[in-house]
Design a protein around this motif. Structure first.
Motif, PDB file in Angstrom:
ATOM      1  N   ILE A  64      49.202  71.595  88.285  1.00 35.29           N
ATOM      2  CA  ILE A  64      48.029  72.318  87.808  1.00 35.29           C
ATOM      3  C   ILE A  64      47.482  71.842  86.461  1.00 35.29           C
ATOM      4  CG2 ILE A  64      48.471  74.461  89.062  1.00 35.29           C
ATOM      5  CD1 ILE A  64      49.795  75.425  86.339  1.00 35.29           C
ATOM      6  N   PRO A  65      47.433  70.531  86.211  1.00 36.23           N
ATOM      7  CA  PRO A  65      46.883  70.129  84.915  1.00 36.23           C
ATOM      8  C   PRO A  65      45.422  70.561  84.756  1.00 36.23           C
ATOM      9  CG  PRO A  65      47.094  68.235  86.381  1.00 36.23           C
ATOM     10  CD  PRO A  65      47.781  69.383  87.043  1.00 36.23           C
ATOM     11  N   THR A  66      45.051  70.889  83.533  1.00 30.69           N
ATOM     12  CA  THR A  66      43.650  71.132  83.237  1.00 30.69           C
ATOM     13  C   THR A  66      42.996  69.776  83.055  1.00 30.69           C
ATOM     14  OG1 THR A  66      44.308  73.110  82.049  1.00 30.69           O
ATOM     15  CG2 THR A  66      42.056  72.356  81.725  1.00 30.69           C
ATOM     16  N   THR A  67      42.008  69.502  83.885  1.00 31.11           N
ATOM     17  CA  THR A  67      41.357  68.191  83.785  1.00 31.11           C
ATOM     18  C   THR A  67      40.182  68.298  82.823  1.00 31.11           C
ATOM     19  OG1 THR A  67      39.988  68.731  85.709  1.00 31.11           O
ATOM     20  CG2 THR A  67      42.015  67.542  86.123  1.00 31.11           C
ATOM     21  N   CYS A  68      40.186  67.434  81.833  1.00 34.49           N
ATOM     22  CA  CYS A  68      39.137  67.499  80.810  1.00 34.49           C
ATOM     23  C   CYS A  68      38.296  66.233  80.800  1.00 34.49           C
ATOM     24  CB  CYS A  68      39.761  67.732  79.443  1.00 34.49           C
ATOM     25  SG  CYS A  68      40.668  69.269  79.349  1.00 34.49           S
ATOM     26  N   GLY A  69      38.188  65.587  81.933  1.00 34.12           N
ATOM     27  CA  GLY A  69      37.372  64.380  82.020  1.00 34.12           C
ATOM     28  C   GLY A  69      37.263  63.940  83.468  1.00 34.12           C
ATOM     29  N   GLN A  70      36.582  62.835  83.659  1.00 32.36           N
ATOM     30  CA  GLN A  70      36.318  62.338  85.009  1.00 32.36           C
ATOM     31  C   GLN A  70      37.602  61.936  85.718  1.00 32.36           C
ATOM     32  OE1 GLN A  70      33.712  62.122  87.085  1.00 32.36           O
ATOM     33  NE2 GLN A  70      34.947  61.004  88.565  1.00 32.36           N
ATOM     34  N   GLN A  71      37.727  62.350  86.965  1.00 29.53           N
ATOM     35  CA  GLN A  71      38.877  61.982  87.779  1.00 29.53           C
ATOM     36  C   GLN A  71      38.815  60.500  88.152  1.00 29.53           C
ATOM     37  OE1 GLN A  71      38.861  63.639  91.749  1.00 29.53           O
ATOM     38  NE2 GLN A  71      36.754  63.087  92.137  1.00 29.53           N
ATOM     39  N   LYS A  72      39.964  59.986  88.568  1.00 28.50           N
ATOM     40  CA  LYS A  72      39.996  58.630  89.084  1.00 28.50           C
ATOM     41  C   LYS A  72      39.698  58.738  90.568  1.00 28.50           C
ATOM     42  CE  LYS A  72      42.931  54.505  88.987  1.00 28.50           C
ATOM     43  NZ  LYS A  72      42.527  54.007  90.293  1.00 28.50           N
ATOM     44  N   ASN A  84      42.030  63.002  81.738  1.00 24.82           N
ATOM     45  CA  ASN A  84      42.322  63.321  83.135  1.00 24.82           C
ATOM     46  C   ASN A  84      43.297  62.252  83.634  1.00 24.82           C
ATOM     47  OD1 ASN A  84      42.322  63.978  85.834  1.00 24.82           O
ATOM     48  ND2 ASN A  84      40.100  64.283  85.938  1.00 24.82           N
ATOM     49  N   SER A 104      43.280  69.284  71.620  1.00 32.94           N
ATOM     50  CA  SER A 104      42.492  70.386  72.188  1.00 32.94           C
ATOM     51  C   SER A 104      41.849  71.243  71.112  1.00 32.94           C
ATOM     52  CB  SER A 104      43.366  71.257  73.087  1.00 32.94           C
ATOM     53  OG  SER A 104      43.771  70.526  74.214  1.00 32.94           O
ATOM     54  N   ARG A 107      38.549  70.234  69.697  1.00 29.31           N
ATOM     55  CA  ARG A 107      37.323  70.555  70.436  1.00 29.31           C
ATOM     56  C   ARG A 107      36.691  71.866  69.993  1.00 29.31           C
ATOM     57  NH1 ARG A 107      40.536  69.469  75.098  1.00 29.31           N
ATOM     58  NH2 ARG A 107      39.996  67.432  75.926  1.00 29.31           N
ATOM     59  N   THR A 286      49.859  72.524  82.176  1.00 30.73           N
ATOM     60  CA  THR A 286      48.447  72.155  82.239  1.00 30.73           C
ATOM     61  C   THR A 286      48.174  70.885  81.449  1.00 30.73           C
ATOM     62  OG1 THR A 286      47.911  73.522  80.337  1.00 30.73           O
ATOM     63  CG2 THR A 286      47.654  74.534  82.502  1.00 30.73           C
ATOM     64  N   ARG A 287      49.193  70.428  80.705  1.00 30.09           N
ATOM     65  CA  ARG A 287      48.993  69.234  79.889  1.00 30.09           C
ATOM     66  C   ARG A 287      49.915  68.076  80.279  1.00 30.09           C
ATOM     67  NH1 ARG A 287      45.106  71.620  78.741  1.00 30.09           N
ATOM     68  NH2 ARG A 287      44.289  72.218  76.714  1.00 30.09           N
ATOM     69  N   THR A 291      47.384  63.879  86.971  1.00 31.40           N
ATOM     70  CA  THR A 291      46.350  64.516  87.782  1.00 31.40           C
ATOM     71  C   THR A 291      46.156  63.773  89.096  1.00 31.40           C
ATOM     72  OG1 THR A 291      44.669  63.195  86.716  1.00 31.40           O
ATOM     73  CG2 THR A 291      45.132  65.317  85.722  1.00 31.40           C
TER      74      THR A 291
END
Lengths: 371, 548
Positions: A64-72, A84, A104, A107, A286-287, A291
């Protein structure tokens, strides 16, 4: 009005008096100088390990990572390998930035309602600055203090201390870390008092460590720059602690015992408190997960079979209707349906009733539809 | 109806916390904020415990005799099963970074909607029951407990849990900003699981979940009706394009299974997105021999079980693989949906392995979807972006020239997946006027529509409009700046929720799914000259003809 800081302040003042008065008698010195620090160190080490092991005992059933950018995904779309992270390397960098630079928190924004109806979100860097200053200064101070416990003093400690004192003012030379620590901890305290929301959520256990660390920094600074405590005596004493050759140091006043006592309390308090975030950040699912949950199967160790409404049961209930509109079915309708078909139909009744007909009717217009 | 007007709602936001501490401020369950209790028949149908009639605003919730014991045991069990909840209960330092990140807090000013405090509602009980510090403090009496942030679980506390756990849409925005990654979604998910142990769900989750279980979709559409709906869309498509599309259902031996939220089959504007899928598949079939089937059994991508418990989530999700296996398809294509994709991306594979499926390969471009190697399920925007990149779609973006479009990232696809560029790439390919909302409200910092995680009911409209404010406010900004008149999204609940939210906050802006825009632009082989878009609104340059 949240006055929980008063409890913490009183608690720290009581601790101060205890140590200061205790240091006036020999028994007190023995307790404050050896027994309590020793017990505190043990509590800290055992407690810390216990807590981390206890967390580790609970599995991470889902990825369950929190994705903070574009996936691969597609090769021509640039992905965010750190925000991510689809690889372990990415996770390591992400965790490093998180732990060492508080990624984090960097931000952080401050939300405001302007002109009555315009929401704005401004970059709010001060919490990050304060927190980073606090943690780094604290780390430097702790690291510097290792010189008391090591003989000869390793070069790396000397280097850090030289850097710390680069301003080269005052005598003994001003070490920046102590001052920054005191300033940052004061900032973090004032924040809790003056920002209404933060004051509202603050518990006594949020103020207690702040006051304690304030006390530690303050007594430390007093000893170094003002009462000019006998460093050689303290080194001697500290070496005694780590080599189990206890002896009461000469020429050290009550302030030193207060300092040591505060540190002991902080150590003993650590594993029971929110200060465990030091260990917890490493464990945060989440970190610290990759992902790649669609690429590599994540195993849920307690996965168990569940009751599912099978296709067969579904078709049994709706077969006639399906055949009527030409939907393919597994089993064709028999001329006379046997009695066994009745129970599932009965079982199937409730939800149909459960959906109030008028609700269904108003769905399209009212857009009451759910995803 | 007492629902406030937008002006009243804005004036009502008071971010200043009350004078009394949060533990001393009893919960007041307000009309317009809370959702109705679950219908016992729905709870019973899926076999969840303690189905009964109860009413949140009544004193007595008809709880089982030993409810405290049930919650205690349930809590213990979850601490042992989920490291997330255990760590998150322990390590919060209450720095407050999350406070003003929550759309419900921004829109309501209710301090218990600060993520940190929502979690403290559970944490306080956790401290009391499960920590050494709580036990030591408890030894000295109740007041000491309170100083330590611990409290006993009482009926009032339970009611507070229920009230505030159904004011969180599990959007994870707070977890982006938390220095420890504490995810309120995890806390809400666990809290709702605990509440479900004693039958305390809301009906907007319980009944859809029961419907999904029985009919395969949350609206309770039966198979024949499902087919009828799509036939009806086929009629509309024929009117607009002159082309008859012929979707297939439950067809064994198809190469790909398509699963999308059923909301798109039922209500505007999702229906236009559904028509978009049908047109896209028809186009691909005609030009490239694309072979795909819909399913009436697995006719719901959304997963209302996810808002109930992990187990219910799995019970509903399992249908996807089961149907793929029964039909013998090679892989699964998933439609536009938010939490459906959170489940597929981060949970579904643990329910597998789907070793009866093949690694997804686009039959048209030959692209291997390596990012879905294990789940075998590909997102429609990944699939379409690949098609467009390879020039496989015949597109006329000018057909969307009457629209000035902005894009709303769904919470789940952005923060639980990272699907950010694919939809944008598609958007830029199918429409000429695309404007982003400000940076702090898009991508991983996107705001929830305000009605996610099963809160899209009618009776909690005030809550929904509060929660919808941050998103709507950003839309309003681009509407005023760039004259944006269309809000696109890739989530079925967005299409339902944002429509209401836009009507309330920015009535000039309409809502669309991404595939609808694609279908507007898509030139079907042999189609007649289109005069309208999928909504039967005249296309640019066709207004005159239509009026006459």
């Amino acid at each position: 009005m949240n006055i929980s800081y008063m409890y913490s302040l009183i608690a720290v003042m009581v601790l101060f008096l205890l140590a200061y008065l205790g240091a006036q008698v020999t028994v007190g010195k023995v307790f404050l100088g050896f027994i309590i620090p020793f017990l505190a160190a043990i509590t800290f080490i055992v407690g810390f390990i216990y807590r981390v092991v206890d967390w580790a005992r609970s599995p991470v059933p889902f990825c369950i990572p929190t994705t903070c950018g574009q996936q691969k995904s597609l090769p021509w779309i640039k992905s965010a390998p750190i925000e991510n992270p689809s690889t372990t390397g990415g996770v390591i960098v992400r965790m490093f930035l998180e732990i060492v630079f508080f990624r984090s928190l960097f931000r952080n924004t401050k939300q405001k309602l302007k002109e009555g109806d315009k929401l704005s979100y401004e970059w709010e860097i001060w919490l990050w600055v304060g927190a980073l200053a606090f943690h780094w200064a604290f780390f430097t101070v702790v690291f510097r203090h290792l010189r008391f416990f090591l003989e000869p003093v390793p070069a790396c400690i000397q280097i850090v201390e030289n850097l710390d004192g680069f301003l080269q003012i005052a005598l003994p030379g001003l070490l920046l870390s102590g001052v920054v620590l005191l300033a940052a901890v004061t900032f973090l305290f004032l924040r809790r008092i003056f920002i209404p929301q933060v004051r509202y959520i603050s518990l006594a256990s949020d103020f207690f460590p702040l006051f304690l660390i304030m006390g530690i920094a303050f007594t430390g600074i007093l000893m170094r720059y003002f009462t000019k405590v006998d460093i050689v005596g303290i080194k001697d004493f500290a070496m005694g602690l780590v080599t189990f050759h206890f002896h009461i140091p000469e020429g050290v006043g009550g302030l030193f015992y207060v300092h040591l006592f505060f540190v002991s309390i902080l150590l003993a308090y650590f594993p029971f408190s929110k200060l465990m975030h030091l260990g917890g950040i490493f464990m945060s699912p989440t970190r610290n997960l990759t992902t790649n949950s669609r690429v590599k199967r994540h195993i849920n160790p307690w996965n168990y079979p569940v009751k599912v409404h099978s296709y067969e049961a579904y078709e049994d209930e709706f077969r006639e209707k399906m055949v009527e509109v030409g939907l393919p079915v597994e089993k064709m309708i028999e001329p006379e349906p046997p009695k066994e078909d009745a129970p599932p139909e009965e079982e199937a009744e409730p939800p149909e009733e459960a959906e109030p007909p008028e609700k269904e009717a108003e769905l399209p217009e009212e857009s009451e539809e759910k995803e | 109806m007492s629902d406030p007007t937008p002006e009243e709602l804005l004036l009502g936001i008071d971010p200043k916390p009350p004078q009394t501490g949060w533990m001393d401020t009893p919960v007041e369950i307000k009309k317009g904020i809370y959702c109705y209790a679950s219908n016992p028949k729905s709870v019973e149908y899926v076999g969840l415990p303690y189905p009964r009639q109860w009413n949140p605003i009544e004193e007595d919730w008809n709880l089982p005799e030993n409810w405290k014991e049930i919650i205690y045991k349930g809590f213990r069990e979850r601490l042992d099963r989920f490291r997330s909840i255990k760590v998150f209960m322990d390590i919060c330092v209450r720095c407050g970074a999350c406070a003003d990140k929550c759309h419900f807090f921004i829109g309501s000013g209710d301090p218990k909607n600060m993520p940190v405090l929502r979690a403290e509602l559970l944490r306080s009980v956790y401290r009391n029951d499960f920590t050494a510090a709580g036990k030591i403090l408890g030894f000295f009496g109740k007041n000491f407990k309170k100083i330590g942030g611990a409290r006993e679980l009482t009926l009032d506390v339970l009611k507070e849990w229920w009230y505030y756990l159904f004011q969180c849409s599990e959007c994870r925005r707070c977890s982006v900003f938390c220095p420890y990654g504490i995810d309120t979604a995890e806390i809400t998910i666990m809290g709702r699981e605990l509440l479900n142990l004693i039958g305390l769900n809301i009906d907007w989750i319980a009944t859809p979940a029961a419907n999904c279980y029985r009919t395969g979709n949350h609206l309770g559409i039966q198979p024949h009706a499902y087919k009828d709906m799509l036939d009806f869309f086929a009629d509309d498509i024929e009117d607009i394009t002159g082309i008859r599309v012929d979707p297939s259902f439950n067809r064994k031996g198809a190469e790909i299974l398509f699963i999308t939220p059923s909301g798109d089959v039922f209500a505007d504007p999702g229906t236009f997105t559904c028509m978009g899928y049908m047109m896209l598949f028809h186009f691909l079939q005609e030009k490239y021999g694309f072979d795909i089937t819909w399913s009436t059994y697995a006719s719901e991508g959304g997963n209302f079980g996810f808002f109930t418990s992990h187990e219910t989530m799995k019970r509903l999700n399992t249908k996807m693989y089961a149907e793929a296996k029964r039909l013998g398809v090679k892989w699964i294509l998933g439609g536009e949906c938010g939490h459906m994709w959170r489940v597929i991306h981060q949970y579904m594979d643990t329910n597998g392995p789907p070793d009866f499926l093949e690694e997804p390969v686009s039959p048209i471009t030959g692209t291997k979807f390596e990012n879905a190697r294990s789940t075998k399920m590909v997102h429609i925007t990944e699939f379409m972006a690949d098609l467009i990149k390879h020039g496989k779609l015949d597109l006329d973006p000018t057909r969307n020239d009457h629209l000035k479009v902005t894009y709303h990232d769904s919470c789940n696809t952005s923060r639980g997946m990272g699907l950010l560029e694919e939809p944008r790439y598609i958007l830029k390919s199918v429409c000429n006027n695309f404007y982003e909302m400000p940076a702090n409200c898009i991508r991983e910092q996107t705001f929830c529509c305000g009605s996610g995680s099963g809160l899209n009911a009618g009776e909690n409209m005030e809550l929904r409009m509060q929660g919808g404010l941050p998103r709507a406010n950003a839309v309003k900004y681009v509407h005023e700046k760039h004259d944006v008149n269309m809000l696109s999204c890739i989530c079925a609940i967005d299409r339902a929720a944002l429509l209401t939210s836009m009507e309330y906050w920015v009535p000039e802006v309409d809502v669309t799914g991404l595939t609808e825009l694609v279908a507007n632009a898509l030139i079907l082989p042999g189609e007649k000259e289109r005069e309208t878009d999928l909504r039967s609104e005249p296309l640019p340059g066709m207004e005159g003809d239509d009026a006459e």
